[in-house]
Structure formats: structure tokens, C-alpha cells
Design an enzyme around this catalytic site. Structure first.
Site, PDB file in Angstrom:
ATOM      1  N   HIS A  91      -1.697 -12.090   5.603  1.00  0.00           N
ATOM      2  CA  HIS A  91      -2.264 -11.812   4.273  1.00  0.00           C
ATOM      3  C   HIS A  91      -3.307 -10.692   4.372  1.00  0.00           C
ATOM      4  O   HIS A  91      -3.300  -9.745   3.578  1.00  0.00           O
ATOM      5  CB  HIS A  91      -2.897 -13.099   3.718  1.00  0.00           C
ATOM      6  CG  HIS A  91      -3.601 -12.936   2.400  1.00  0.00           C
ATOM      7  ND1 HIS A  91      -3.178 -13.560   1.243  1.00  0.00           N
ATOM      8  CD2 HIS A  91      -4.710 -12.223   2.049  1.00  0.00           C
ATOM      9  CE1 HIS A  91      -3.998 -13.228   0.246  1.00  0.00           C
ATOM     10  NE2 HIS A  91      -4.931 -12.424   0.706  1.00  0.00           N
ATOM     11  N   GLU A  92      -4.180 -10.789   5.385  1.00  0.00           N
ATOM     12  CA  GLU A  92      -5.238  -9.784   5.540  1.00  0.00           C
ATOM     13  C   GLU A  92      -4.664  -8.440   5.990  1.00  0.00           C
ATOM     14  O   GLU A  92      -5.104  -7.381   5.530  1.00  0.00           O
ATOM     15  CB  GLU A  92      -6.309 -10.263   6.531  1.00  0.00           C
ATOM     16  CG  GLU A  92      -6.998 -11.571   6.166  1.00  0.00           C
ATOM     17  CD  GLU A  92      -7.508 -11.628   4.729  1.00  0.00           C
ATOM     18  OE1 GLU A  92      -7.812 -10.594   4.148  1.00  0.00           O
ATOM     19  OE2 GLU A  92      -7.585 -12.756   4.196  1.00  0.00           O
TER      20      GLU A  92
HETATM   21 ZN   LIG Z   1      -6.614 -11.473  -0.042  1.00  0.00          ZN
END
Ligand SMILES: [Zn+2]
Length: 170
Positions: A134-135
Site C-alpha cells: 500500500h505504501e
Molecule cells: Zn495510504
């Protein structure tokens, strides 16, 4: 003092170039410390530099049980991933209150530089894996909204509004 950037701020759409430890645009250790502090204060488990308005190819991932174990990942790369997918719920500090299930690989092998510029390598699975991916997406200008259908996203937003109304009427 760092400030959180929320969608649709255009920096969340930028692809961030490699961080150069020999000519740093930011003090990497200070940035790691400040971002972890902000992330914990918002009860987040991950935060990318673009989410605080910094064009630095880096994110932090926290450890709720042992906060001092939170760390920074500079120039992160995925070098292997499972074909099997997990479908776990994700939230994002740039999209307050919106939670949606996103399919991502169950496990990955990744490498990155720590805030001292040393290369590290490790495997991640479960929520650590999903958080890492996600990051990493943030540093490519991709948000979790881009990973689901318009319908699924609309339902998640509707749920958020309902939750907000419930809180307000209590
Ligand atoms: Zn995020």
C-alpha cells in the site's frame, strides 16, 4: 511540524524518484522520526512521505505493540511475490474513514535502504505485506482507490458516511 496531505492533493499522484543518500534532500533519520511520530498520533500503521507533502522515496511502517520498532523504508523494491492473493481490509490516512478490501499478494520478498542508507532484505506476509505494498503504491502515485472497482469504492464511501452520521447523532 509535518502535516498530513489528503486526497485529492496532486502530490499523491506523483511518481517519486530514488532518494540519494550521497546528496540528501532531507535528513533521513529526522524524517523517519517525525513521520513515525505523526503516524502513531493518527493511529496509522503506515505512512508514505508524499502523504506529508515530501517528495522522498520513502515510507514508514509502525509496530503498535512496540512503537520503537517502527522503521523507515527508503528506495523500497519488491523482488519476489506469491501468486496467491490475500483480500484484507485497508484504510489510508489520506482518505479518513474509508475502509475497503484490496487483493494483494499474500507474501513478498523486498529490499530497501534504512535511514542510515544500508541495504536490507526481508520477507513480509499478512498485514505487514499489505502495508508495504500500500505504501509502495503511494510512491508510484497510486492509491488504494485505484485498486478496486468504482462500485466497490462507492459502497465503501457510503458506509463511511453512514458511520459518520451515527457518530454525530449519538
Ligand atoms: Zn495510504
Amino acid at each position: 511540524m509535518l502535516e498530513l496531505v489528503k486526497f485529492p492533493n496532486p502530490i499523491l499522484r506523483e511518481v517519486i524518484p530514488e532518494f540519494d543518500f550521497s546528496n540528501p534532500s532531507e535528513d533521513p533519520k529526522q524524517l523517519e522520526k517525525d513521520m513515525l511520530e505523526l503516524m502513531y498520533s493518527m493511529e496509522g500503521i503506515g505512512l508514505a512521505a508524499t502523504q506529508v507533502g515530501k517528495r522522498v522515496r520513502m515510507f514508514v511502517i509502525g509496530n503498535a505493540a512496540e512503537p520503537e520498532k517502527g522503521e523507515a523504508f527508503f528506495n523500497p523494491q519488491v523482488i519476489a511475490n506469491t501468486k496467491d492473493l490475500d483480500d484484507l481490509e485497508e484504510g489510508c490516512l489520506s482518505f479518513p474513514g474509508i475502509y475497503v478490501k484490496i487483493k494483494r499478494p499474500k507474501a513478498i520478498k523486498a529490499r530497501w535502504q534504512n535511514s542510515a542508507g544500508e541495504w536490507q532484505e526481508s520477507e513480509f506476509s499478512g498485514y505487514d505485506c499489505k502495508c508495504f505494498l500500500h505504501e509502495l503504491d503511494h510512491l508510484e502515485g497510486i492509491t488504494y482507490q485505484d485498486r478496486v472497482s468504482t462500485l466497490k469504492w462507492a459502497l465503501a464511501v457510503k458506509k463511511t458516511k453512514k458511520r459518520a452520521i451515527n457518530v454525530r447523532t449519538k
